[in-house]
Design an enzyme around this catalytic site. Sequence first.
Site, short mmCIF file in Angstrom:
data_model
loop_
_atom_site.label_atom_id
_atom_site.label_comp_id
_atom_site.label_asym_id
_atom_site.label_seq_id
_atom_site.Cartn_x
_atom_site.Cartn_y
_atom_site.Cartn_z
N GLN A 1 13.09 -9.04 -9.88
CA GLN A 1 12.13 -9.88 -9.14
C GLN A 1 11.07 -8.86 -8.63
OE1 GLN A 1 11.78 -13.18 -8.85
NE2 GLN A 1 13.60 -13.87 -9.61
N GLY B 1 16.35 -9.81 -18.39
CA GLY B 1 17.24 -9.43 -17.42
C GLY B 1 18.86 -9.68 -17.39
N CYS C 1 21.93 -24.55 -9.04
CA CYS C 1 21.45 -25.68 -9.80
C CYS C 1 21.72 -25.40 -11.11
CB CYS C 1 19.92 -25.98 -9.53
SG CYS C 1 19.02 -24.39 -9.45
N1 PLP Z 1 18.17 -11.08 -12.32
C1 PLP Z 1 17.52 -11.59 -11.21
C2 PLP Z 1 17.39 -10.96 -9.89
C3 PLP Z 1 16.85 -12.81 -11.67
O1 PLP Z 1 16.19 -13.39 -10.86
C4 PLP Z 1 16.97 -13.31 -13.06
C5 PLP Z 1 16.29 -14.46 -13.60
O2 PLP Z 1 16.27 -15.45 -12.80
C6 PLP Z 1 17.93 -12.59 -13.76
C7 PLP Z 1 18.38 -11.23 -13.66
C8 PLP Z 1 18.01 -12.79 -15.44
O3 PLP Z 1 16.95 -12.75 -16.13
P1 PLP Z 1 16.57 -13.31 -17.51
O4 PLP Z 1 16.12 -14.72 -17.27
O5 PLP Z 1 15.45 -12.42 -18.01
O6 PLP Z 1 17.83 -13.25 -18.27
#
Ligand code: PLP
Length: 397
Positions: A180, A72, A326
Amino acid sequence: MNKKIYLDHAATTPTKKVVVEAMLPYFTEKFGNPSSIYEFSGQNKEAIEEARELVAHAIGANEREIFFTSGGTESDNWAILGIAENYKSKGNHIITTTIEHHAVLHTCEYLEKNGYEVTYLEVDKDGRVNPNDLKEAIKETTILISIMLANNEIGTVQPIEELGAIAKAAGVLFHTDAVQAVGHIPIDVNAMHIDLLSISGHKLYGPKGIGALYVRKGIKLRSFIHGGGQEKKRRGGTENVPAIVGFGKAIELAITSMEAESKRQAELRDYLIEQVLERIPHCRLNGHREYRLPNNANFSFEFIEGESLLIMLDMKDICASSGSACTSGSLDPSHVLLGIGLPHEIAHGSLRISLGEQNTKEEMDYLIESLIVIVARLREMSPLYEDYLKKQAKIER
Ligand code: PLP
């Protein structure tokens, strides 16, 4: 209960056994480099393309519009930095919201330091963007709108179709961080007018370190990683074949079970919300009551610290998350909770519960009973609560 109760699926999910099994041959007997010419490697190329189709199918896209990334964070970075650079001659203005994930917010802040202008839309008390605010924020120079589909902390789902339609009517590209949301709520990039969309494998029972960016056909997006010709020359580097295969399998399973599983989890969530609000005084639900992810419940408990609550829940073998930043090791309340207008002291006492496929009603009951006891214990030790009780006693006299 004599087992761990994992209630932090928004942080990450366990990789399903069948997903691991699908991945395993690609570490050992099917180890070939997909770019090689011989037939032995050709099967790896095919496996990648099959996974690409599964990812595309999950969001109503064409497989040619799916690019694999490391997750992400990379997808968000690529979408925003890529569009900013490619469309610079058209303008330098980007619109996002105050409650995005840091993968979006910090990328926008980086661009601000490099000559771009960013508008951060405020959200209402439930975390929703007002479509009129978006309309008003669009200018001649706006090249990109980036608004998340569902929030990772409070679970609020945005009116994405309406926001996408506004972007489309204004001729501005529309990116959404759907990390999400994928596998939890139905998504169709065409019906929702989405031009770019970020997905992550480890939030839907796939492996970590793999994700995808959907890029609508015709959109110019620069290479993110310069190197070989992989991912149509847009992201160099030998493909992580086992992870891509696992991601494909996981997203296929998530989509197949989505309707039934979302309904089941939403029922557990609603039971939890109802019980907590009814049985624990001075407590509020954060995020929209109706437009929320089926697996998310986020509460604030007055007069207590979220961190202490988490530690005491951990002592009862319950894994959950608080509303503090955190990851940075700081105890500042989260920008999302402040973004929906919570005062610092209330944001500090927050708890995020995110449900998953393994959770049961019995576990919800154990959580509820544990919370009642722990919140009461923490309040007994709280000078703020003592002050509150004294004030109440004076008023009643
Ligand atoms: N965007 C959102 C809304 C997320 O909840 C997260 C992870 O917590 C990310 C991006 C980042 O994703 P990744 O852990 O695959 O880099």
